[in-house]
Design a protein around this motif. Sequence first.
Motif, PDB file in Angstrom:
ATOM      1  N   GLY A  16     -36.394  12.933  47.520  1.00 49.33           N
ATOM      2  CA  GLY A  16     -36.108  13.119  46.105  1.00 49.33           C
ATOM      3  C   GLY A  16     -35.690  11.826  45.435  1.00 49.33           C
ATOM      4  O   GLY A  16     -35.551  10.777  46.062  1.00 49.33           O
ATOM      5  N   VAL A  17     -35.491  11.924  44.166  1.00 48.54           N
ATOM      6  CA  VAL A  17     -35.075  10.792  43.357  1.00 48.54           C
ATOM      7  C   VAL A  17     -33.657  11.057  42.872  1.00 48.54           C
ATOM      8  O   VAL A  17     -33.341  12.162  42.446  1.00 48.54           O
ATOM      9  N   ILE A  18     -32.844  10.039  42.932  1.00 47.87           N
ATOM     10  CA  ILE A  18     -31.478  10.181  42.453  1.00 47.87           C
ATOM     11  C   ILE A  18     -31.281   9.187  41.325  1.00 47.87           C
ATOM     12  O   ILE A  18     -31.342   7.980  41.526  1.00 47.87           O
ATOM     13  N   ASN A  19     -31.082   9.716  40.149  1.00 45.60           N
ATOM     14  CA  ASN A  19     -30.769   8.893  38.992  1.00 45.60           C
ATOM     15  C   ASN A  19     -29.343   9.200  38.585  1.00 45.60           C
ATOM     16  O   ASN A  19     -29.027  10.325  38.212  1.00 45.60           O
ATOM     17  N   GLN A  20     -28.491   8.205  38.682  1.00 46.08           N
ATOM     18  CA  GLN A  20     -27.102   8.390  38.296  1.00 46.08           C
ATOM     19  C   GLN A  20     -26.728   7.293  37.330  1.00 46.08           C
ATOM     20  O   GLN A  20     -27.118   6.141  37.504  1.00 46.08           O
ATOM     21  N   PHE A  21     -25.959   7.675  36.345  1.00 50.46           N
ATOM     22  CA  PHE A  21     -25.445   6.706  35.395  1.00 50.46           C
ATOM     23  C   PHE A  21     -24.003   7.048  35.112  1.00 50.46           C
ATOM     24  O   PHE A  21     -23.662   8.203  34.888  1.00 50.46           O
ATOM     25  N   SER A  22     -23.179   6.054  35.130  1.00 44.89           N
ATOM     26  CA  SER A  22     -21.776   6.258  34.823  1.00 44.89           C
ATOM     27  C   SER A  22     -21.338   5.133  33.899  1.00 44.89           C
ATOM     28  O   SER A  22     -21.556   3.967  34.199  1.00 44.89           O
ATOM     29  N   GLY A  23     -20.796   5.481  32.795  1.00 41.71           N
ATOM     30  CA  GLY A  23     -20.339   4.455  31.868  1.00 41.71           C
ATOM     31  C   GLY A  23     -20.753   4.775  30.454  1.00 41.71           C
ATOM     32  O   GLY A  23     -21.064   5.915  30.121  1.00 41.71           O
ATOM     33  N   VAL A  24     -20.785   3.752  29.637  1.00 45.81           N
ATOM     34  CA  VAL A  24     -21.121   3.908  28.227  1.00 45.81           C
ATOM     35  C   VAL A  24     -22.307   3.002  27.920  1.00 45.81           C
ATOM     36  O   VAL A  24     -22.323   1.839  28.310  1.00 45.81           O
ATOM     37  N   ALA A  25     -23.294   3.542  27.233  1.00 49.21           N
ATOM     38  CA  ALA A  25     -24.466   2.747  26.863  1.00 49.21           C
ATOM     39  C   ALA A  25     -25.139   3.391  25.671  1.00 49.21           C
ATOM     40  O   ALA A  25     -25.015   4.589  25.438  1.00 49.21           O
ATOM     41  N   ASP A  26     -25.847   2.579  24.899  1.00 48.20           N
ATOM     42  CA  ASP A  26     -26.629   3.121  23.791  1.00 48.20           C
ATOM     43  C   ASP A  26     -27.880   3.808  24.315  1.00 48.20           C
ATOM     44  O   ASP A  26     -28.278   4.852  23.840  1.00 48.20           O
ATOM     45  N   ARG A  27     -28.527   3.175  25.299  1.00 54.77           N
ATOM     46  CA  ARG A  27     -29.752   3.727  25.877  1.00 54.77           C
ATOM     47  C   ARG A  27     -29.743   3.502  27.381  1.00 54.77           C
ATOM     48  O   ARG A  27     -29.315   2.462  27.860  1.00 54.77           O
ATOM     49  N   VAL A  28     -30.272   4.468  28.089  1.00 54.44           N
ATOM     50  CA  VAL A  28     -30.398   4.365  29.538  1.00 54.44           C
ATOM     51  C   VAL A  28     -31.785   4.838  29.910  1.00 54.44           C
ATOM     52  O   VAL A  28     -32.243   5.881  29.441  1.00 54.44           O
ATOM     53  N   LEU A  29     -32.462   4.063  30.741  1.00 53.10           N
ATOM     54  CA  LEU A  29     -33.771   4.451  31.245  1.00 53.10           C
ATOM     55  C   LEU A  29     -33.689   4.481  32.756  1.00 53.10           C
ATOM     56  O   LEU A  29     -33.275   3.509  33.385  1.00 53.10           O
ATOM     57  N   GLN A  30     -34.078   5.611  33.319  1.00 51.93           N
ATOM     58  CA  GLN A  30     -34.136   5.737  34.762  1.00 51.93           C
ATOM     59  C   GLN A  30     -35.516   6.284  35.090  1.00 51.93           C
ATOM     60  O   GLN A  30     -35.963   7.242  34.470  1.00 51.93           O
TER      61      GLN A  30
END
Length: 124
Positions: free
Chosen positions: A100-114
């Motif tokens: 599988g694919v694991i996309n994790q984001f933690s924090g603050v951002a205007d835009r996120v691309l995974q």
Amino acid sequence: MQDQLVLAVATALATKGSEALITGGGGALGRLYRLLRDRFRSSGVGTSGLDAATDDPDEVDRVELAEKIGRLMAADPDLRTRVEALWRGAAAELAMQSGGVINQFSGVADRVLQARDIGGDASL
């Protein structure tokens, strides 16, 4: 109705718990097992249901195990917090094992691309 987190944890322990322990138990699922085992022991409930999940997963009653885990977590909010944190890691490990694919984001951002496996040109 059972808590979905508790059911997911009980199912993962029953299906992958023994593998996690055989490989050294260093991953999140192994740590989750040890945390729950220690809490079962210290609470006086005993570890028979948890041990059965890893010893003979086909014979374990996952709903019963989930109920036991749920009672421990209801009695100790700190345990729930720790189980949730370990579960996030365990779920990620389980997804990686199955390709599988694991996309994790933690924090603050205007835009996120995974993304994964982008074919062709990509412009941002």
